[in-house]
Design a protein around this motif. Structure first.
Motif, PDB file in Angstrom:
ATOM      1  N   ARG A 104      -7.895  22.133  10.135  1.00 34.06           N
ATOM      2  CA  ARG A 104      -7.312  22.011   9.249  1.00 34.06           C
ATOM      3  C   ARG A 104      -8.270  21.950   8.844  1.00 34.06           C
ATOM      4  NH1 ARG A 104      -2.497  18.931   9.081  1.00 34.06           N
ATOM      5  NH2 ARG A 104      -2.332  20.065   7.138  1.00 34.06           N
ATOM      6  N   ASP A 105      -7.838  22.876   6.764  1.00 38.60           N
ATOM      7  CA  ASP A 105      -9.105  22.048   5.308  1.00 38.60           C
ATOM      8  C   ASP A 105      -8.308  20.615   5.256  1.00 38.60           C
ATOM      9  OD1 ASP A 105      -9.928  22.216   2.969  1.00 38.60           O
ATOM     10  OD2 ASP A 105      -8.544  24.333   2.295  1.00 38.60           O
ATOM     11  N   PRO A 106      -9.651  20.199   4.872  1.00 36.27           N
ATOM     12  CA  PRO A 106      -9.629  18.854   4.998  1.00 36.27           C
ATOM     13  C   PRO A 106      -9.273  18.532   3.478  1.00 36.27           C
ATOM     14  CG  PRO A 106     -12.160  19.687   5.245  1.00 36.27           C
ATOM     15  CD  PRO A 106     -10.985  20.439   5.017  1.00 36.27           C
ATOM     16  N   VAL A 107      -9.349  19.406   2.217  1.00 31.79           N
ATOM     17  CA  VAL A 107      -7.828  19.101   1.175  1.00 31.79           C
ATOM     18  C   VAL A 107      -6.163  18.551   1.689  1.00 31.79           C
ATOM     19  CG1 VAL A 107      -7.338  19.760  -1.209  1.00 31.79           C
ATOM     20  CG2 VAL A 107     -10.166  19.931  -0.555  1.00 31.79           C
ATOM     21  N   GLU A 108      -6.270  19.712   2.589  1.00 33.75           N
ATOM     22  CA  GLU A 108      -5.340  19.275   3.238  1.00 33.75           C
ATOM     23  C   GLU A 108      -4.558  18.017   3.758  1.00 33.75           C
ATOM     24  OE1 GLU A 108      -3.741  22.780   5.429  1.00 33.75           O
ATOM     25  OE2 GLU A 108      -4.245  24.160   3.442  1.00 33.75           O
ATOM     26  N   VAL A 109      -5.439  17.926   4.269  1.00 33.64           N
ATOM     27  CA  VAL A 109      -5.505  16.652   5.613  1.00 33.64           C
ATOM     28  C   VAL A 109      -5.466  14.594   4.391  1.00 33.64           C
ATOM     29  CG1 VAL A 109      -6.015  14.839   7.528  1.00 33.64           C
ATOM     30  CG2 VAL A 109      -5.328  17.591   7.625  1.00 33.64           C
ATOM     31  N   VAL A 110      -6.768  14.971   3.317  1.00 35.58           N
ATOM     32  CA  VAL A 110      -7.430  13.826   3.383  1.00 35.58           C
ATOM     33  C   VAL A 110      -7.353  13.687   1.317  1.00 35.58           C
ATOM     34  CG1 VAL A 110      -8.900  12.783   2.719  1.00 35.58           C
ATOM     35  CG2 VAL A 110      -9.506  13.422   5.238  1.00 35.58           C
ATOM     36  N   ASN A 111      -6.427  12.655   1.118  1.00 36.48           N
ATOM     37  CA  ASN A 111      -6.235  12.465   0.218  1.00 36.48           C
ATOM     38  C   ASN A 111      -7.105  11.462  -0.729  1.00 36.48           C
ATOM     39  OD1 ASN A 111      -4.838  14.954  -0.962  1.00 36.48           O
ATOM     40  ND2 ASN A 111      -2.493  13.273  -0.430  1.00 36.48           N
ATOM     41  N   ILE A 112      -7.362  11.184  -1.424  1.00 34.36           N
ATOM     42  CA  ILE A 112      -9.015  10.103  -2.422  1.00 34.36           C
ATOM     43  C   ILE A 112      -7.981   9.846  -3.739  1.00 34.36           C
ATOM     44  CG2 ILE A 112     -10.418   9.066  -3.244  1.00 34.36           C
ATOM     45  CD1 ILE A 112     -11.840  10.995  -0.726  1.00 34.36           C
ATOM     46  N   PHE A 113      -7.816   8.408  -4.009  1.00 29.69           N
ATOM     47  CA  PHE A 113      -6.933   8.620  -4.851  1.00 29.69           C
ATOM     48  C   PHE A 113      -7.345   7.831  -5.659  1.00 29.69           C
ATOM     49  CE2 PHE A 113      -3.838   8.212  -2.645  1.00 29.69           C
ATOM     50  CZ  PHE A 113      -3.427   6.907  -3.214  1.00 29.69           C
ATOM     51  N   ARG A 114      -7.710   7.008  -7.276  1.00 30.36           N
ATOM     52  CA  ARG A 114      -8.278   5.729  -7.460  1.00 30.36           C
ATOM     53  C   ARG A 114      -6.722   5.030  -8.267  1.00 30.36           C
ATOM     54  NH1 ARG A 114     -11.730   4.941 -12.625  1.00 30.36           N
ATOM     55  NH2 ARG A 114     -11.887   2.503 -13.013  1.00 30.36           N
ATOM     56  N   MET A 115      -6.979   3.597  -8.360  1.00 28.66           N
ATOM     57  CA  MET A 115      -5.898   2.954  -7.730  1.00 28.66           C
ATOM     58  C   MET A 115      -6.036   1.845  -9.292  1.00 28.66           C
ATOM     59  SD  MET A 115      -4.558   2.168  -4.708  1.00 28.66           S
ATOM     60  CE  MET A 115      -2.904   1.799  -4.576  1.00 28.66           C
ATOM     61  N   GLU A 116      -4.917   1.417  -9.854  1.00 25.28           N
ATOM     62  CA  GLU A 116      -4.767   0.543 -10.710  1.00 25.28           C
ATOM     63  C   GLU A 116      -4.774  -0.845 -11.171  1.00 25.28           C
ATOM     64  OE1 GLU A 116      -5.672   1.780 -13.906  1.00 25.28           O
ATOM     65  OE2 GLU A 116      -5.848   3.318 -13.613  1.00 25.28           O
ATOM     66  N   GLN A 117      -4.721  -1.888 -11.680  1.00 31.91           N
ATOM     67  CA  GLN A 117      -5.075  -3.124 -10.605  1.00 31.91           C
ATOM     68  C   GLN A 117      -3.927  -3.483 -11.862  1.00 31.91           C
ATOM     69  OE1 GLN A 117      -9.509  -3.848 -11.890  1.00 31.91           O
ATOM     70  NE2 GLN A 117      -9.674  -5.059  -9.166  1.00 31.91           N
ATOM     71  N   ASP A 118      -3.196  -4.982 -11.245  1.00 31.26           N
ATOM     72  CA  ASP A 118      -2.401  -5.090 -11.775  1.00 31.26           C
ATOM     73  C   ASP A 118      -2.588  -6.774 -11.851  1.00 31.26           C
ATOM     74  OD1 ASP A 118       0.313  -6.569 -12.508  1.00 31.26           O
ATOM     75  OD2 ASP A 118       2.134  -5.770 -11.494  1.00 31.26           O
ATOM     76  N   LEU A 119      -3.063  -7.247 -12.616  1.00 34.17           N
ATOM     77  CA  LEU A 119      -3.776  -8.301 -13.237  1.00 34.17           C
ATOM     78  C   LEU A 119      -2.696  -9.859 -12.597  1.00 34.17           C
ATOM     79  CD1 LEU A 119      -6.188  -8.453 -15.427  1.00 34.17           C
ATOM     80  CD2 LEU A 119      -6.639  -7.984 -12.709  1.00 34.17           C
ATOM     81  N   LYS A 120      -1.779  -9.868 -13.260  1.00 34.78           N
ATOM     82  CA  LYS A 120      -0.815 -10.898 -13.221  1.00 34.78           C
ATOM     83  C   LYS A 120      -0.218 -10.806 -12.220  1.00 34.78           C
ATOM     84  CE  LYS A 120       1.131 -10.648 -17.793  1.00 34.78           C
ATOM     85  NZ  LYS A 120       2.389  -9.572 -18.694  1.00 34.78           N
ATOM     86  N   LYS A 121      -0.066  -9.515 -11.120  1.00 30.81           N
ATOM     87  CA  LYS A 121       0.488  -9.322  -9.940  1.00 30.81           C
ATOM     88  C   LYS A 121       0.062 -10.393  -8.629  1.00 30.81           C
ATOM     89  CE  LYS A 121       5.484  -8.344 -11.610  1.00 30.81           C
ATOM     90  NZ  LYS A 121       6.014  -7.363 -11.166  1.00 30.81           N
ATOM     91  N   GLU A 122      -2.063  -9.447  -9.444  1.00 28.77           N
ATOM     92  CA  GLU A 122      -2.887  -9.929  -7.715  1.00 28.77           C
ATOM     93  C   GLU A 122      -2.072  -8.811  -6.776  1.00 28.77           C
ATOM     94  OE1 GLU A 122      -4.112 -13.329  -6.227  1.00 28.77           O
ATOM     95  OE2 GLU A 122      -4.075 -14.315  -7.961  1.00 28.77           O
ATOM     96  N   ARG A 123      -2.065  -7.627  -7.179  1.00 23.45           N
ATOM     97  CA  ARG A 123      -1.902  -6.082  -6.510  1.00 23.45           C
ATOM     98  C   ARG A 123      -2.806  -4.813  -7.335  1.00 23.45           C
ATOM     99  NH1 ARG A 123       4.313  -5.661  -6.855  1.00 23.45           N
ATOM    100  NH2 ARG A 123       4.816  -4.870  -9.517  1.00 23.45           N
ATOM    101  N   ARG A 124      -3.105  -4.292  -6.355  1.00 19.60           N
ATOM    102  CA  ARG A 124      -3.049  -2.577  -6.630  1.00 19.60           C
ATOM    103  C   ARG A 124      -1.475  -1.688  -6.779  1.00 19.60           C
ATOM    104  NH1 ARG A 124      -7.695  -3.087  -2.751  1.00 19.60           N
ATOM    105  NH2 ARG A 124      -6.560  -4.534  -1.526  1.00 19.60           N
ATOM    106  N   THR A 125      -1.796  -0.771  -7.155  1.00 14.88           N
ATOM    107  CA  THR A 125      -0.869   0.214  -7.952  1.00 14.88           C
ATOM    108  C   THR A 125      -1.243   1.894  -8.526  1.00 14.88           C
ATOM    109  OG1 THR A 125      -0.561  -0.235  -9.640  1.00 14.88           O
ATOM    110  CG2 THR A 125       0.867  -1.440  -8.731  1.00 14.88           C
ATOM    111  N   ILE A 126      -0.139   2.240  -7.992  1.00 13.96           N
ATOM    112  CA  ILE A 126      -0.484   4.242  -8.120  1.00 13.96           C
ATOM    113  C   ILE A 126       0.553   5.069  -8.510  1.00 13.96           C
ATOM    114  CG2 ILE A 126      -0.692   4.938  -6.084  1.00 13.96           C
ATOM    115  CD1 ILE A 126      -2.543   7.229  -6.775  1.00 13.96           C
TER     116      ILE A 126
END
Length: 182
Positions: free
Chosen positions: A101-123
């Protein structure tokens, strides 16, 4: 003159060979595994976490009975232990069910934001206003990919800025494969 041409030819051949050195890493054993290529012969498996889904409401809106909030996916920890240097070419091998299959249909790469107060990464994945919900357009990182082995893709991202990133694969969008760029 012959010496100069010979030196130029040898330099060109050696430079071309270094530019296109072949990766000799075996495919990951299982579908869904993504590895970071650290050299032509070595790798590191990406951090893997199952994402949690949450909503965050505006407290002011809640006091006045107005529903306003945002939906998000999150993972624990401020940063991934798997790191690459900024400016370094990102190369990954992702084992998938089928690589026809076309790799763009299978793979997603995205940036996450850091939530410093709760020590986690979010999108953030969507918003809710009154009784209407909207899915947000996630800004996916462009990449180039080619077939690798029997059931994998070799994924290359020429430049990626500093930050925390996640990769998801078709069929398991709630499983985040994580890495960071310093």
């Amino acid at each position: 003159m012959k010496t100069t041409i010979s030196i130029l030819l040898i330099t060109f051949i050696l430079g071309f060979k270094q530019l296109y050195q072949e990766i000799t890493i075996e495919e990951p054993e299982f579908s869904g595994i993504i590895i970071l290529v650290t050299s032509e012969t070595s790798f590191e498996q990406l951090e893997k976490q199952k994402a949690s889904t949450a909503t965050k409401a505006d407290i002011g809106a809640a006091l006045f009975g107005v529903s306003k909030g945002k939906g998000m996916n999150m993972v624990n920890g401020l940063q991934s232990p798997v790191r690459i240097a900024e400016g370094e070419k990102l190369r990954l091998i992702a084992r998938v069910r089928e690589n026809d299959r076309d790799p763009v249909e299978v793979v997603n790469i995205f940036r996450m934001e850091q939530d410093l107060k709760k020590e986690r990464r979010t999108i953030v994945t969507g918003t809710v206003n009154f009784n209407q919900s909207t899915a947000l357009d996630i800004e996916f990182i462009p990449f180039e990919a080619s077939k690798y082995g029997q059931s994998s893709y070799l994924i290359e991202v020429p430049e990626i800025p500093a930050g925390e990133y996640a990769i998801t694969l078709d069929g398991s969008r709630d499983v985040f494969n994580l890495f960071g760029v310093d």
